[in-house]
Structure formats: C-alpha cells, structure tokens
Write an enzyme that holds these catalytic residues in place. Structure first.
Site, short mmCIF file in Angstrom:
data_model
loop_
_atom_site.label_atom_id
_atom_site.label_comp_id
_atom_site.label_asym_id
_atom_site.label_seq_id
_atom_site.Cartn_x
_atom_site.Cartn_y
_atom_site.Cartn_z
N LYS A 78 0.37 12.42 -1.00
CA LYS A 78 0.26 11.20 -1.80
C LYS A 78 -1.18 10.72 -1.81
O LYS A 78 -1.91 10.85 -0.84
CB LYS A 78 1.16 10.11 -1.18
CG LYS A 78 1.13 8.76 -1.86
CD LYS A 78 1.85 7.71 -1.03
CE LYS A 78 1.06 7.34 0.21
NZ LYS A 78 1.68 6.25 0.97
N GLY A 103 7.66 1.31 -3.61
CA GLY A 103 6.97 2.23 -4.51
C GLY A 103 6.82 3.62 -3.92
O GLY A 103 7.14 4.63 -4.57
#
Length: 338
Positions: free
Chosen positions: A219, A252
C-alpha cells in the site's frame, strides 16, 4: 454467552482464565473506577472481578470544564481507572488526567491508568519536519498527572511503551479474536496484513491460528486517512482471507484491501481489529458487502446507530479483569498470551 445488540453480537471472551468469584471485595486495597468513555466495559470488568465500581461524581461546568470527585476513601488503596481515550478524544483524555489527579490528592497508594484504547498513538515518530509526537506527549501528561502504572491494550506501535518512565503493561486482544475465529471452524485460512507495517502483528496472529499462511497488501498512503492499494504479496485465491489490524478508523485501508483480495480470488473475507474507531464513512464502507464479518472488540463503545449486519463485537472484559487482578497480585501477565 452471546447477547444481541441490534445487528451486532457481543460475546464474552472465552479465555482459559477462571472468573474470580470471591476474595476481591475482602481486599480493601483494590479499588476500581470508571470514566465516562466506556462505562459498560468497566461494569463488565468489575463483574468479572466480583466487585462494584467505586462511586464518583463527574460533571461539567457551564463552559465545558470537567469536574471529578471520588466519593469514598481511597487512602492507601491500589486504584485502577478505566478510561479509553476514544471519541471525543480530548474530553476523555482530560477526564482521565483529572481522575488521576483526584486520586493522587486523595492519597491513593498506587494509581493505574487502564486504557483499553490509547488515543493519539498514530503520531509515534516524526516523519516530516515540525511535527509533534503526540504519543509521547500523552505519555508525559499521564505520568505528570500522577499515574504510577499504565495498562493498555493493542497499542498502534509497541515502541510507545518506551515513552513511559513508569511501569507499562501491554495486553493484546488477539486471544479473544482467535477464540472466536477458531469456533467458526473456517477452512483454507490465509491471514492478511493490510500494510507492511502490520506484518509482525499478522504473523503472530497467523502462528496462533494453526500456523496459517501469511499474505501482505502493498500500500502507498498519499495523505492521512487516504490509502492507495497496489497489490497482494502471497496466494489468496480460493482461500478465506482474514484481514488483521489494530484499529479500523475510516475503514479506507481495510475495505480497499478487501476489494483487492476479492479481485485476487479470495472466496471469503473477514476483517479483525481490536479497536472499532469507526469514523465516518467507516460504517458505509464496512457494510458494503465486501466482508462476511467485521469482528471487533468493545474497547471502544459502538453506538447502536453504527451497528450493521456484518458486525460482530466481542468483549475483552474478562481479559482486562484478569490483567488487573494479576497486576494487583504481582503475578505474570505474559502467561495469558502463551
């Protein structure tokens, strides 16, 4: 035993510890008080210990200032103050500091701040110039207020323990989550870390889940509460993916991770986290159908309006109660997690 709260399930921890039926009330030196942040959890902890919460007056002046008064003698007592610094974070943190100060001025022998959730923990180091390290600032505030010891659960970063110059006991919510997952008898499990920073946590979780394989989501974070997910490191195709994190804030990171796991062929996706911060729009994201279940604990109270069908809430009251009792009796805490 499960009790249904709206669409959530509240389950007591099925740990290998025995409830303390007698003896606590006979020990006049142990006192337990609760702030206003999570009174239900505090009541469950008191019930496990076989005692009542101590009487205390909490009120606000017209301008919002917090007033606290202990309503019984605690001179020479070991006092445990249960107060997660959850939303509204500043109010609950200030209330904890005032409680500590009140107990110190009432001549308590030892004051232990019990923080099921330690707020301001995400700023634990400087990543850019002119930033504050709020995790250290909160540690200073708690220490200077007069706490002699801190008991916290699942810190965002383990090094926060080193910010304290007083004894710090760090306990984990993983036994409660693991017991629940084990009871579901899931097959072909792969434990997934939602980012590289959580690999150690996910690896430890996987080891206790019958040495399940591990996968990592790569990420890149562009801003606070904004995550961009790139790819999955590891095999998740046809498997039951269990995403493990310490907290879910806006949701998120974990929902983007779940989308990617679905795209990579995961047959089922479960989310596990100790702290359900659930800042908007977390509930909308988590209830979008990506997860079979979102499994959290009750370190932070979840209002009924934020319950959704996939939510499962587990109680850590037995775990915290046992930790408090072991601290009071000067016995090992680490054996709880072996």
């Amino acid at each position: 035993m499960n009790a249904h709260l709206g669409s959530a399930v509240l389950s007591s921890a099925t740990l290998t510890v025995q409830p303390i039926a007698t003896g606590v009330n006979e020990n006049h030196r142990l006192r337990l008080f609760s702030g206003s942040a999570n009174l239900q959890l505090s009541q469950e902890v008191a019930r496990y210990l076989g005692m009542d919460l101590g009487p205390m007056i909490r009120k606000r002046f017209a301008d919002g200032e917090i007033y606290v008064q202990i309503q019984e003698s605690i001179r020479g007592c070991d006092v445990y103050l249960i107060q997660p610094s959850c939303q509204p974070v500043n109010d609950h943190l200030m209330e904890l500091l005032i409680m500590i100060d009140a107990c110190r001025r009432a001549s308590a022998r030892q004051i232990t701040a019990v923080l099921p959730y330690y707020g301001y923990a995400r700023a634990d180091r400087k990543t850019a110039g002119r930033e504050s390290i709020t995790a250290k600032l909160v540690a200073n505030l708690i220490t200077q207020a007069g706490a002699n010891r801190v008991l916290a659960m699942d810190l965002h970063a383990a090094q926060i323990q080193g910010y304290f110059d007083i004894p710090f006991d760090h306990v984990y919510g993983s036994p409660v989550l693991l017991d629940y997952l084990t009871s579901k008898a899931l097959h072909d499990i792969v434990v997934v870390s939602p980012d590289v920073g959580g690999v150690a946590r996910a690896r430890a979780f996987a080891k206790k889940l019958n040495d399940a394989p591990l996968a990592i989501i790569d990420k890149r974070r562009q801003a606070h509460n904004v995550a961009e997910v790139l790819n999955v490191i590891g095999d998740v195709k046809g498997k039951t993916a269990v995403l493990v994190d310490d907290m879910i804030d806006t949701g998120g990171t974990i929902t983007e991770g779940a989308k990617l796991l679905r795209e990579e062929g995961a047959s089922q996706v479960y989310a596990c986290a100790t702290h359900a911060v659930f800042s908007p729009p977390a509930v909308e994201r988590l209830s979008s159908g990506l997860f079979e279940e979102v499994i959290v604990t009750n370190t932070i109270p979840i209002p009924e309006s934020d319950h959704f069908p996939q939510l499962v809430m587990l109680s850590v009251a037995n775990l915290l109660g046992e930790a408090i009792w072991r601290i009071h009796e000067d016995t090992s805490l680490s054996s709880l997690f072996r």
